[in-house]
Enzyme design. Structure first.
Site, PDB file in Angstrom:
ATOM      1  N   ASP A  93       0.818  -1.217   0.000  1.00 42.58           N
ATOM      2  CA  ASP A  93       0.000   0.000   0.000  1.00 42.58           C
ATOM      3  C   ASP A  93       0.857   1.274   0.000  1.00 42.58           C
ATOM      4  O   ASP A  93       2.090   1.217  -0.102  1.00 42.58           O
ATOM      5  CB  ASP A  93      -0.987  -0.059   1.178  1.00 42.58           C
ATOM      6  CG  ASP A  93      -2.345   0.497   0.770  1.00 42.58           C
ATOM      7  OD1 ASP A  93      -2.382   1.621   0.221  1.00 42.58           O
ATOM      8  OD2 ASP A  93      -3.351  -0.185   0.998  1.00 42.58           O
ATOM      9  N   HIS A  94       0.176   2.402   0.165  1.00 47.25           N
ATOM     10  CA  HIS A  94       0.829   3.708   0.014  1.00 47.25           C
ATOM     11  C   HIS A  94       2.044   3.863   0.930  1.00 47.25           C
ATOM     12  O   HIS A  94       2.064   3.401   2.065  1.00 47.25           O
ATOM     13  CB  HIS A  94      -0.174   4.826   0.294  1.00 47.25           C
ATOM     14  CG  HIS A  94      -0.630   4.853   1.724  1.00 47.25           C
ATOM     15  ND1 HIS A  94       0.040   5.540   2.706  1.00 47.25           N
ATOM     16  CD2 HIS A  94      -1.658   4.234   2.341  1.00 47.25           C
ATOM     17  CE1 HIS A  94      -0.569   5.369   3.853  1.00 47.25           C
ATOM     18  NE2 HIS A  94      -1.606   4.575   3.670  1.00 47.25           N
ATOM     19  N   ASP A  95       3.044   4.493   0.394  1.00 54.63           N
ATOM     20  CA  ASP A  95       4.244   4.889   1.159  1.00 54.63           C
ATOM     21  C   ASP A  95       5.073   3.721   1.695  1.00 54.63           C
ATOM     22  O   ASP A  95       5.920   3.925   2.567  1.00 54.63           O
ATOM     23  CB  ASP A  95       3.862   5.819   2.328  1.00 54.63           C
ATOM     24  CG  ASP A  95       3.144   7.063   1.837  1.00 54.63           C
ATOM     25  OD1 ASP A  95       3.718   7.767   0.996  1.00 54.63           O
ATOM     26  OD2 ASP A  95       1.999   7.303   2.266  1.00 54.63           O
TER      27      ASP A  95
END
Ligand SMILES: CC(C)(COP(=O)(O)OP(=O)(O)OC[C@H]1O[C@@H](n2cnc3c(N)ncnc32)[C@H](O)[C@@H]1OP(=O)(O)O)[C@@H](O)C(=O)NCCC(=O)NCCS
Length: 195
Positions: A134-136
């Site tokens: 997922d993000h980051d």
């Protein structure tokens, strides 16, 4: 980038990588493998890994190392880079990759995988079938995210680590370089040290 490519490793993972490359417009010339000869999945086994260091073998061809063992995949990929060989990146057409995600050379992203916003996947990694990052998140060089593993936002997976199949890494979890997260495990972020 597309063109001619040779896949190092003609096992199950190599066949998956060759399929992804062919689906995404590459011309797969064949495999290199020490333990196989003849043809595999309709593609020729061109010879043993040692051919990779023969001068001229990779003229006009890219390479990708499709070995499940993280240390072997990284060592062979680095040796190819040192010889000036271009590493192909194999991203299945059904993978969902955010516009600003970064995916390094020599990395494979499998069918149905998801790579989120601002995620950074290093070189010669595997993000296998239906895994999500997922993000980051940061997945460092040579790491392996096995099928169905779920990395929530901001997870860090160190160089050469293995996240086992179906593992769940909660937001901010950290996997040290070279470590294995057992299949199906749940890993949370370590509490931050007190004042
Ligand atoms: C955790 C792991 C590294 C342990 O491997 P190992 O050191 O060889 O350990 P063993 O297989 O000898 O198992 C030791 C014990 O742990 C248990 N165990 C192993 N893996 C487990 C897991 N994922 N979850 C829960 N228990 C596990 C075994 O049942 C065994 O229990 P027992 O002592 O009561 O019989 C391995 O099982 C694993 O999960 N690897 C990830 C594999 C993966 O996802 N690969 C992706 C390929 S695409």
């Amino acid at each position: 980038m597309t063109g001619r490519v040779v896949v190092l490793g003609a096992g199950g993972h190599g066949r998956v990588v060759a399929d992804i490359l062919a689906l995404t417009g590459w011309t797969v010339d064949g495999f290199l493998d020490d333990a196989k000869n003849g043809s595999v999945s309709g593609l020729p086994v061109l010879g043993p890994f040692a051919l990779a260091v023969e001068s001229g073998f990779f003229d006009g061809r890219a390479a990708i190392v499709a070995l499940g063992d993280n240390a072997q995949r990284a060592a062979l990929s680095r040796a190819l880079c040192d010889c000036g060989v271009t590493l192909a990146t194999a991203i299945h057409p059904s993978a969902v990759v955010a516009r600003d995600a970064v995916i390094g050379a020599g990395t494979m992203v499998g069918a149905g995988a998801i790579v989120g916003v601002a995620a950074h996947i290093g070189r010669f990694c595997i993000v296998n079938t239906a895994a999500s990052v997922d993000h980051d998140c940061a997945v460092e060089d040579g790491a392996f995210v096995a099928p169905g593993a779920r990395l929530c936002g901001g997870v860090r997976v160190g160089e050469g680590a293995l996240v086992g199949a179906g593992a769940i890494l909660l937001p901010g979890a950290v996997v040290s370089p070279g470590r294995t997260v057992p299949a199906g495990a749940v890993l949370r972020a370590s509490p931050s040290p007190g004042p």
